[in-house]
Design a protein around this motif. Sequence first.
Motif, PDB file in Angstrom:
ATOM      1  N   GLU A 142      34.123  32.587  33.468  1.00 36.01           N
ATOM      2  CA  GLU A 142      34.948  33.728  33.071  1.00 36.01           C
ATOM      3  C   GLU A 142      36.088  33.969  34.050  1.00 36.01           C
ATOM      4  O   GLU A 142      37.218  34.268  33.655  1.00 36.01           O
ATOM      5  CB  GLU A 142      34.085  34.984  32.942  1.00 36.01           C
ATOM      6  N   ARG A 143      35.788  33.842  35.357  1.00 36.14           N
ATOM      7  CA  ARG A 143      36.832  34.049  36.372  1.00 36.14           C
ATOM      8  C   ARG A 143      37.934  32.998  36.240  1.00 36.14           C
ATOM      9  O   ARG A 143      39.117  33.311  36.379  1.00 36.14           O
ATOM     10  CB  ARG A 143      36.221  33.972  37.772  1.00 36.14           C
ATOM     11  N   ASP A 145      38.727  31.325  33.501  1.00 34.95           N
ATOM     12  CA  ASP A 145      39.466  31.597  32.268  1.00 34.95           C
ATOM     13  C   ASP A 145      40.443  32.757  32.454  1.00 34.95           C
ATOM     14  O   ASP A 145      41.573  32.720  31.949  1.00 34.95           O
ATOM     15  CB  ASP A 145      38.495  31.914  31.128  1.00 34.95           C
ATOM     16  N   GLU A 146      40.016  33.789  33.177  1.00 41.34           N
ATOM     17  CA  GLU A 146      40.908  34.918  33.450  1.00 41.34           C
ATOM     18  C   GLU A 146      42.107  34.480  34.285  1.00 41.34           C
ATOM     19  O   GLU A 146      43.240  34.919  34.054  1.00 41.34           O
ATOM     20  CB  GLU A 146      40.137  36.029  34.177  1.00 41.34           C
ATOM     21  N   LYS A 148      43.442  31.492  34.368  1.00 43.15           N
ATOM     22  CA  LYS A 148      44.307  30.724  33.472  1.00 43.15           C
ATOM     23  C   LYS A 148      45.163  31.648  32.614  1.00 43.15           C
ATOM     24  O   LYS A 148      46.369  31.421  32.447  1.00 43.15           O
ATOM     25  CB  LYS A 148      43.469  29.828  32.569  1.00 43.15           C
ATOM     26  N   GLU A 149      44.536  32.678  32.067  1.00 41.40           N
ATOM     27  CA  GLU A 149      45.280  33.623  31.224  1.00 41.40           C
ATOM     28  C   GLU A 149      46.336  34.361  32.041  1.00 41.40           C
ATOM     29  O   GLU A 149      47.450  34.609  31.557  1.00 41.40           O
ATOM     30  CB  GLU A 149      44.311  34.612  30.577  1.00 41.40           C
ATOM     31  N   PHE A 150      45.994  34.711  33.266  1.00 41.17           N
ATOM     32  CA  PHE A 150      46.951  35.387  34.147  1.00 41.17           C
ATOM     33  C   PHE A 150      48.164  34.496  34.407  1.00 41.17           C
ATOM     34  O   PHE A 150      49.315  34.940  34.331  1.00 41.17           O
ATOM     35  CB  PHE A 150      46.261  35.757  35.458  1.00 41.17           C
ATOM     36  N   SER A 152      49.227  32.029  32.558  1.00 44.23           N
ATOM     37  CA  SER A 152      49.975  31.837  31.316  1.00 44.23           C
ATOM     38  C   SER A 152      50.856  33.035  31.011  1.00 44.23           C
ATOM     39  O   SER A 152      51.995  32.882  30.547  1.00 44.23           O
ATOM     40  CB  SER A 152      49.008  31.583  30.157  1.00 44.23           C
ATOM     41  N   SER A 153      50.360  34.228  31.284  1.00 48.26           N
ATOM     42  CA  SER A 153      51.168  35.427  31.026  1.00 48.26           C
ATOM     43  C   SER A 153      52.333  35.529  31.995  1.00 48.26           C
ATOM     44  O   SER A 153      53.398  36.050  31.647  1.00 48.26           O
ATOM     45  CB  SER A 153      50.294  36.678  31.123  1.00 48.26           C
ATOM     46  N   THR A 160      50.886  26.682  31.049  1.00 54.02           N
ATOM     47  CA  THR A 160      50.122  26.051  29.971  1.00 54.02           C
ATOM     48  C   THR A 160      50.306  24.545  29.919  1.00 54.02           C
ATOM     49  O   THR A 160      49.428  23.827  29.419  1.00 54.02           O
ATOM     50  CB  THR A 160      50.506  26.659  28.610  1.00 54.02           C
ATOM     51  N   ALA A 202      44.299  32.301  40.708  1.00 50.51           N
ATOM     52  CA  ALA A 202      45.345  31.774  39.827  1.00 50.51           C
ATOM     53  C   ALA A 202      46.347  30.941  40.615  1.00 50.51           C
ATOM     54  O   ALA A 202      46.734  29.843  40.200  1.00 50.51           O
ATOM     55  CB  ALA A 202      46.044  32.924  39.108  1.00 50.51           C
TER      56      ALA A 202
END
Length: 349
Positions: A142-143, A145-146, A148-150, A152-153, A160, A202
């Motif tokens: 989960e960490r 994935d978070e 990665k999302e951070f 990407s944003s 990406t 990140a």
Amino acid sequence: MIHHIVEHLANGPYGDGPSIRSDSDALFDGLTELLTPPGKQNLTYSRVPTSARKARLRAELEKVLRGAPSATRDQALTATLAPSSPLTADADFSVSLRVLGIDTPASDQDIRWITEEAVHDLRAEGYGAETPEFDPSLFQQERIDEAKEFLSSALGRVATETLPFSGNVLILAGTFDSAYLTPTPLTIVVNERILRDPVYLAESLLHETLHQKFGDLLLVRRLLPPQYTPTSGPFLNIPWNPTPEGPRQMDSVRVLSTLHVYTHLSLFHLTLHAMGSGDTTPEKVSEYIARAHFFAHVAGTAMVGAHTGPESEAFTEWLGDALMKVLFHARSHGIQPDIARYIRAGVQG
């Protein structure tokens, strides 16, 4: 403005991640075909089903490219190409490897191989490294994935299209924060303690994956000089973070690699500052930009040009264009990096 910098770094012969990976896959597909013994079914590198097995095969293929003895090479490739057992619930190392992209379960042997190689290499470099006790409170996947999302944003296509260069995240304990290790390609190693810091995690994922991307660039773009060896020099003294033995030193190719990383990290921290996230400071943005410009200055010298490949000038100019845009945007936010101080310190060193 930041969007234009992102697009600049995500395009062109040195930025287009999918194109670079496609070229790299084609190289290793051809190599596996050449090395497959007569009568054996060819294993296509780009179709290897798990990122852990692909990392193991890639490591052996890179040894071939570096001129490994044929007997050692053939034995290692035979073991790598052989079928492996599926991952079992009580595998010794299964808690340590996490997937950076979409993947199928790895095998016990592949996870064990990645873990043991990484621990050995970190210890050989003087770091403490060991497999940590599993801590369910860390929520490892989960960490990641978070993070990665951070990324990407914050960085869009730069994130990406860069993250897929590394398919594995190995979580260890020890005296390091994160690492990209040559013996375990396609793999990022992170210390379990940084899982609790989403921004630093990140940044670490981006930092180490950029090293892997640069490794692919060395294979499919002309950044290396003929008969290159990392020990041949000449070497440049880095005017910060000295070792107990004296200044840190880099050869010309590593200068290009570090410029590549610092350019992207400058954009990352500038973006955080522009977003008002509170996850960085003007001083940190300024430091990253100044250090990136130091490496851009050095990369443009005749010394580096004489000891890198024919595309190094174009590569440096591509990163330099991005850096100038980063600097302009930073100054528009009142950030004034002291670039001259870093360059003077390097010259004096």
